[in-house]
Design a protein around this motif. Structure first.
Motif, PDB file in Angstrom:
ATOM      1  N   ASN A 315       0.828  -1.208   0.000  1.00 12.59           N
ATOM      2  CA  ASN A 315       0.000   0.000   0.000  1.00 12.59           C
ATOM      3  C   ASN A 315       0.866   1.262   0.000  1.00 12.59           C
ATOM      4  N   ILE A 316       1.952   1.235   0.777  1.00  9.35           N
ATOM      5  CA  ILE A 316       2.866   2.387   0.830  1.00  9.35           C
ATOM      6  C   ILE A 316       3.479   2.635  -0.543  1.00  9.35           C
ATOM      7  N   ASN A 317       3.755   1.552  -1.266  1.00  9.67           N
ATOM      8  CA  ASN A 317       4.310   1.678  -2.617  1.00  9.67           C
ATOM      9  C   ASN A 317       3.403   2.542  -3.500  1.00  9.67           C
ATOM     10  N   LEU A 318       2.098   2.320  -3.393  1.00  6.45           N
ATOM     11  CA  LEU A 318       1.133   3.126  -4.161  1.00  6.45           C
ATOM     12  C   LEU A 318       1.117   4.576  -3.666  1.00  6.45           C
ATOM     13  N   ILE A 319       1.107   4.726  -2.341  1.00  7.12           N
ATOM     14  CA  ILE A 319       1.032   6.072  -1.754  1.00  7.12           C
ATOM     15  C   ILE A 319       2.256   6.900  -2.147  1.00  7.12           C
ATOM     16  N   THR A 568      -3.871   6.456 -14.500  1.00 13.12           N
ATOM     17  CA  THR A 568      -5.272   6.124 -14.254  1.00 13.12           C
ATOM     18  C   THR A 568      -5.392   4.862 -13.408  1.00 13.12           C
ATOM     19  N   LEU A 569      -4.481   3.887 -13.634  1.00 16.78           N
ATOM     20  CA  LEU A 569      -4.483   2.672 -12.811  1.00 16.78           C
ATOM     21  C   LEU A 569      -4.088   3.015 -11.379  1.00 16.78           C
ATOM     22  N   LEU A 570      -3.089   3.881 -11.228  1.00 14.07           N
ATOM     23  CA  LEU A 570      -2.654   4.284  -9.886  1.00 14.07           C
ATOM     24  C   LEU A 570      -3.794   4.961  -9.133  1.00 14.07           C
ATOM     25  N   ASP A 571      -4.519   5.857  -9.804  1.00 17.89           N
ATOM     26  CA  ASP A 571      -5.642   6.538  -9.157  1.00 17.89           C
ATOM     27  C   ASP A 571      -6.700   5.531  -8.714  1.00 17.89           C
ATOM     28  N   GLU A 572      -6.942   4.534  -9.561  1.00 18.95           N
ATOM     29  CA  GLU A 572      -7.947   3.526  -9.195  1.00 18.95           C
ATOM     30  C   GLU A 572      -7.482   2.706  -8.001  1.00 18.95           C
ATOM     31  N   LEU A 573      -6.203   2.340  -7.978  1.00 21.91           N
ATOM     32  CA  LEU A 573      -5.686   1.526  -6.869  1.00 21.91           C
ATOM     33  C   LEU A 573      -5.653   2.323  -5.564  1.00 21.91           C
ATOM     34  N   ILE A 574      -5.415   3.634  -5.646  1.00 13.89           N
ATOM     35  CA  ILE A 574      -5.466   4.465  -4.435  1.00 13.89           C
ATOM     36  C   ILE A 574      -6.866   4.385  -3.815  1.00 13.89           C
ATOM     37  N   VAL A 583      -2.768  -4.852  -2.897  1.00  4.20           N
ATOM     38  CA  VAL A 583      -1.680  -5.805  -2.685  1.00  4.20           C
ATOM     39  C   VAL A 583      -1.226  -6.392  -4.023  1.00  4.20           C
ATOM     40  N   TYR A 584      -2.200  -6.746  -4.865  1.00  7.66           N
ATOM     41  CA  TYR A 584      -1.868  -7.283  -6.193  1.00  7.66           C
ATOM     42  C   TYR A 584      -1.409  -6.198  -7.162  1.00  7.66           C
ATOM     43  N   HIS A 585      -1.736  -4.931  -6.863  1.00  5.40           N
ATOM     44  CA  HIS A 585      -1.514  -3.813  -7.795  1.00  5.40           C
ATOM     45  C   HIS A 585      -2.258  -4.052  -9.103  1.00  5.40           C
ATOM     46  N   LYS A 586      -3.451  -4.599  -8.975  1.00  6.62           N
ATOM     47  CA  LYS A 586      -4.345  -4.811 -10.114  1.00  6.62           C
ATOM     48  C   LYS A 586      -5.738  -4.339  -9.720  1.00  6.62           C
ATOM     49  N   PRO A 587      -6.526  -3.826 -10.677  1.00  8.53           N
ATOM     50  CA  PRO A 587      -7.897  -3.425 -10.328  1.00  8.53           C
ATOM     51  C   PRO A 587      -8.732  -4.650  -9.991  1.00  8.53           C
ATOM     52  N   LEU A 599     -18.320  -0.198 -11.839  1.00  7.61           N
ATOM     53  CA  LEU A 599     -17.915   0.000 -10.457  1.00  7.61           C
ATOM     54  C   LEU A 599     -16.471   0.482 -10.331  1.00  7.61           C
ATOM     55  N   ARG A 600     -15.777   0.642 -11.464  1.00  4.72           N
ATOM     56  CA  ARG A 600     -14.384   1.063 -11.398  1.00  4.72           C
ATOM     57  C   ARG A 600     -14.300   2.472 -10.823  1.00  4.72           C
ATOM     58  N   LYS A 601     -13.323   2.654  -9.944  1.00  5.44           N
ATOM     59  CA  LYS A 601     -13.202   3.933  -9.247  1.00  5.44           C
ATOM     60  C   LYS A 601     -11.976   4.678  -9.735  1.00  5.44           C
ATOM     61  N   SER A 602     -11.978   5.981  -9.516  1.00  3.95           N
ATOM     62  CA  SER A 602     -10.821   6.793  -9.865  1.00  3.95           C
ATOM     63  C   SER A 602     -10.802   8.015  -8.967  1.00  3.95           C
ATOM     64  N   LEU A 603      -9.601   8.521  -8.720  1.00  4.68           N
ATOM     65  CA  LEU A 603      -9.494   9.749  -7.943  1.00  4.68           C
ATOM     66  C   LEU A 603     -10.051  10.908  -8.758  1.00  4.68           C
ATOM     67  N   PRO A 604     -10.659  11.881  -8.100  1.00  2.27           N
ATOM     68  CA  PRO A 604     -11.149  13.053  -8.835  1.00  2.27           C
ATOM     69  C   PRO A 604      -9.989  13.889  -9.329  1.00  2.27           C
ATOM     70  N   ALA A 605     -10.194  14.585 -10.439  1.00  2.00           N
ATOM     71  CA  ALA A 605      -9.168  15.511 -10.927  1.00  2.00           C
ATOM     72  C   ALA A 605      -9.022  16.651  -9.927  1.00  2.00           C
TER      73      ALA A 605
END
Length: 925
Positions: A315-319, A568-574, A583-587, A599-605
């Motif tokens: 999780n820290i890797n993503l953050i 876009t993948l990073l935003d979804e994983l966040i 943990v998998y680093h996959k959606p 249901l796919r999520k993404s961070l807002p711009a």
């Protein structure tokens, strides 16, 4: 005596005896029998034959016996639903008055909750209607324990029969529980609604989150259990505040959760805060304070057991990829400990590289050098590679990193040396003509290299700097002795390296290059190797100057950013922190069946109001019976055109004649040559004259300075020499220099992706503008966009990451090989169904027919035939898009009339609107 005695009986005829005991009139006997049944069930014995007898024992006032019967019932209802149906069918008509239903009205709340919990576990559709009334009463029960249990039961019932749950009004009752006075009831209601929402087919939220609802959830957050807090925090992560003030208020009320003892609560709180921070101004003091508060809880997680550490590190890797500032001062906590498991060590290593900077590089290199002397070979290899990545990422420290790698090479440990050579090759790519002095040291270890990647890297270095290595030909010739025993990677690299050597020193390497070309083309059965060999052979035979441009072309510099997740993948994983996705680093859609694409999520711009973007999923891919499938088997092109070789050195001429004799013919005379006096080679092949260019739309402002924090981007697209280019103008309207530029494109309809990293020559100073052009490939990920030519772009600099969308003019997708034979055109037009024909009127076109033909041909739209019918010119044209979609067009032009009627046919008719726009733009230009 303890209950362990029930696990020791293994005598024969036990089922028959248990059956008689279960039907005994004495309560104690019944209880003993049920305990024996549960014990047998626990150790794996099949006691399903006793289902009716055990269920009959439900008619008792003994709470302990009821719990045992319900435990048995839940187990077999879950594991053997078919058997449960058969058993339940025997008393389904009496279920309305069964003991389970009566238990829902028992004075004891524990029994009421137990009954409703069991109802939810009996996954039998036929009996659900009999459970509606008891469940409705339990949802309004006076005891909160019963209500919270009933809330979960609604979610289970929804999974069995969704329409019934909606018709019976259970969803409304569940929403009412969000206002319950008991925090655990609120938490369970939130959990149930989230579960129902994820399993609903349309993916639409069941509850409209508003300030009032959020306030109730935040109030309950402080009082419910840790898992209740997780449910509520996950629900809060889906809410988009109306403004900065509300976002800050929510952050302040969630921040205390960071100090919780449960790691799941901490990570869920981090997830909510990461999302809310995107909605706040990055430069605000509040975001700075919040960033400082996020570091300690993340560091604390690394004091847990290894399994929790690993989840925290993933999780820290993503953050860190999203917000490296959070942990930039915490490098030491990621230093590897001697007793860390290998999976923890590797994750720490990855995060260390991501946090490496000029301020801490000395510490990092010291640690990595120490790791390179460890016992674990895999870890040592990763550590050596990490040194190379640090050299690429932190440019001022590159020399120190190279020095460290040379020290490791001097250890003469075989796998360390080989890994060091692999990373030094990457350093040469990043810093050309800077560290060549170490090549002699590398060559000393040539005989010890036995791994394909290391051998290929060493061969690349020799070929790339052949003019500076006196015995380069001898070194490369030594690899040729066992050419056919080498790995394909080494063979391909050796072929290219020898061709490079020949182009740099043609006089004394002719024999060597003929030998390797012969080995690659005549003695090899590898198609990749043969194809490359033939390409080099023909290039050297026909046009040595072109061979130099191709083989010795300037290579794009590599970047450390290549291992980062796509934005876009990073935003979804966040948005999925603290779940398996992080943990998998996959959606979730990649590994959970039944997940809806909606249901796919993404961070807002960061510059938007916080609404989540929804991306369509369909792809623009021709069906198997489409036109391209028919055309692949037909020869629709003319003869291949080859230009005569220009004058070259004596060595190159000699090689040309030698290669031609080996191939059995003179390539320059076997086919008609084309003069290049008035047109270029590409112009001859593609049918247009020199000096003509395709239409390029005027640049538009894609990222205004006010949205880009002073970074202003204008851009357009063009097609040159068969390649799509993104032409950009960067202007710095801020008060500080800009650098560290990088660009990424989201999935799009035509698979556009940068063919090389974005190169900006120098820092962009305040008030300065610069023109940048990026070549785009069409081999990226494909995803249907709306409109079809919509493109979502992310550009990064040292200030921030900026997102915007633009439209790609359809004419840049027109391929150069879009000309059809007349007969093929006619038969294809007839084969395409009539419903796939679309008409459009071009207005105000003041051009003659010949001018229309010329303009469209300059843009890869080819006129197949032209005829005149009753004074009206008819043009039949074809074009091919880069994704192999063919388009056939008929134009009706009346001389003197500014309106042109255009009829279009294609297997993929959704491209029609873009084609019409392209015709308009080209003919008006």
């Amino acid at each position: 005596m303890t209950d362990s005695k029930y696990f020791t009986t293994t005598k024969k005829g036990e089922i028959f005896e248990l059956k008689s005991e279960l039907n005994n009139d004495k309560k104690e006997k019944k209880k003993e029998a049920v305990k024996k049944v549960i014990a047998s069930m626990t150790v794996g014995k099949d006691v399903s034959a006793l289902f009716p007898d055990v269920v009959n024992c439900m008619q008792t006032d003994n709470l302990e016996l009821k719990k045992l019967v319900y435990l048995y019932l839940m187990n077999y209802a879950k594991s053997q639903p078919d058997m449960a149906i058969m058993a339940v069918n025997t008393f389904v008509k009496e279920l309305a008055t069964s003991p389970m239903t009566k238990d829902c009205e028992d004075p004891n709340p524990l029994i009421r909750a137990l009954a409703v919990r069991t109802m939810g576990c009996i996954r039998v559709d036929k009996i659900t209607e009999y459970l509606c009334e008891p469940l409705r009463k339990c949802l309004k029960d006076e005891d909160p324990y019963v209500r919270k249990t009933a809330a979960v039961c609604v979610a289970k019932l929804y999974d069995i029969n969704a329409s019934m749950v909606e018709d019976q009004g259970f969803l409304d009752q569940l929403k009412d529980l969000l206002s319950d006075s008991n925090p655990m009831v609120v938490a369970n209601a939130v959990a149930a609604l989230s579960e129902i929402n994820e399993s609903s087919p349309n993916g639409q939220p069941l509850v409209e989150m508003n300030a009032q609802t959020i306030n109730k959830l935040l109030t309950a957050l402080n009082e419910c259990t840790e898992w209740g807090q997780v449910f509520i925090l996950d629900s809060l992560a889906n809410y988009s505040p109306r403004d900065d003030r509300e976002a800050q208020s929510i952050c302040e009320r969630i921040t205390p959760r960071l100090a919780h003892a449960n790691a799941a609560v901490v990570l869920s709180a981090v997830k909510v805060l990461m999302k809310l921070m995107e909605m706040l101004q990055s430069e605000s003091d509040f975001v700075g304070t919040l960033t400082k508060k996020l570091a300690p809880p993340l560091v604390t997680l690394l004091s847990s057991e290894p399994e929790v550490q690993y989840v925290a590190l993933r999780n820290i890797n993503l953050i860190v990829q999203k917000r490296p500032d959070i942990l930039k001062h915490e490098m030491k906590v990621f230093f590897v400990k001697y007793n860390d498991p290998i999976y923890v060590k590797l994750e720490k290593l990855d995060i260390m590289i991501r946090l490496a900077s000029q301020a801490n590089i000395a510490q990092v290199l010291s640690e990595l050098k120490e790791y390179a002397t460890e016992v674990d070979v895999d870890f040592v290899r990763k550590a050596v590679r990490a040194i190379g990545r640090c050299a690429i990422k932190v440019e001022p420290s590159a020399e120190r990193c190279v020095s460290t790698l040379l020290d490791l090479i001097q250890t003469k440990v075989n796998y360390v040396v080989q890994e060091a050579i692999v990373v030094i090759k990457d350093i040469f790519r990043k810093y050309p003509n800077k560290y060549e002095s170490i090549i002699s040291t590398l060559c000393e270890n040539l005989d010890t290299l036995d791994e394909p990647e290391a051998r290929a890297s060493m061969i690349w270095i020799i070929g790339e700097y052949a003019e500076r290595i006196d015995n380069a030909d001898e070194l490369l010739e030594s690899f040729l002795e066992g050419f056919h025993d080498e790995n394909t990677q080494v063979q391909l690299q050796l072929l290219t390296a020898i061709v490079k050597l020949f182009l740099k020193r043609p006089t004394d390497t002719q024999e060597l290059v003929q030998q390797v070309l012969s080995l690659a083309t005549q003695d090899s059965d590898n198609p990749d190797l043969r194809d490359r060999g033939f390409i080099y052979w023909r290039l050297l035979s026909t046009d040595p100057a072109a061979a130099k441009e191709v083989v010795l072309a300037e290579k794009p510099l590599i970047s450390e950013e290549t291992d980062l997740l796509e934005p876009t993948l990073l935003d979804e994983l966040i948005c999925h922190i603290s779940s398996l996705a992080s943990v998998y680093h996959k959606p979730p859609t990649a590994f959970v069946e039944g997940r809806s694409a909606g249901l796919r999520k993404s961070l807002p711009a960061r510059t938007s109001s916080g609404e989540e973007s929804r991306q369509p999923q369909a792809q623009v891919i021709p069906a198997q019976d489409s036109l391209i499938g028919d055309l692949l088997s037909m020869d629709i092109g003319g003869p291949t055109l080859v230009t005569p070789a220009p004058a070259a050195s004596a060595g190159l001429d000699l090689l040309s004649s030698g290669l031609d004799s080996i191939l059995g013919g003179d390539l320059t005379t076997s086919q008609p040559a084309v003069s290049q006096t008035t047109t270029g080679l590409l112009g001859d092949i593609f049918g247009f004259t020199a000096g003509t260019t395709s239409y390029v739309a005027p640049k538009t402002n894609w990222l205004p300075a006010e949205k880009g924090k002073g970074f202003d981007v204008w851009g357009t697209f063009s097609r040159k020499n068969g390649q799509i280019n993104m032409d950009l103008t960067f202007t710095n309207k801020a008060m500080q220099p800009m650098g560290g530029f990088a660009i990424q494109l989201n999935k799009n309809s035509f698979g556009l992706a940068p063919a090389a990293p974005l190169q900006v020559p120098a820092p962009l100073n305040p008030g300065q503008s610069i023109e940048v052009s990026i070549v785009l490939s069409t081999i990226g990920a494909v995803q249907r966009m709306e409109p079809l030519n919509n493109l979502q772009v992310a550009i990064k600099n040292n200030i921030d990451v900026f997102y915007f969308a633009c439209l790609v003019p359809m004419n840049v997708y027109f391929s150069e090989d879009g000309q059809l034979d007349k007969r093929v055109f006619l038969s294809t037009w007839k084969d395409i169904p009539a419903q796939n024909e679309v008409q459009y009127t071009l207005t105000g076109i003041m051009l003659t027919t010949d001018q229309v033909v010329t303009k469209m041909q300059q843009n890869n739209v080819f006129t197949i035939a032209k005829r005149n019918v009753e004074g009206q010119d008819m043009l039949y044209q074809s074009l091919k898009l880069v994704n192999n979609v063919w388009v056939l067009i008929e134009l009706k032009i009346q001389p003197g009339n500014p309106d042109i009627l255009l009829s279009l046919k294609s297997r993929s008719v959704e491209v029609a609107s873009g084609i019409f726009q392209a015709y308009n733009s080209i003919l008006y230009s």
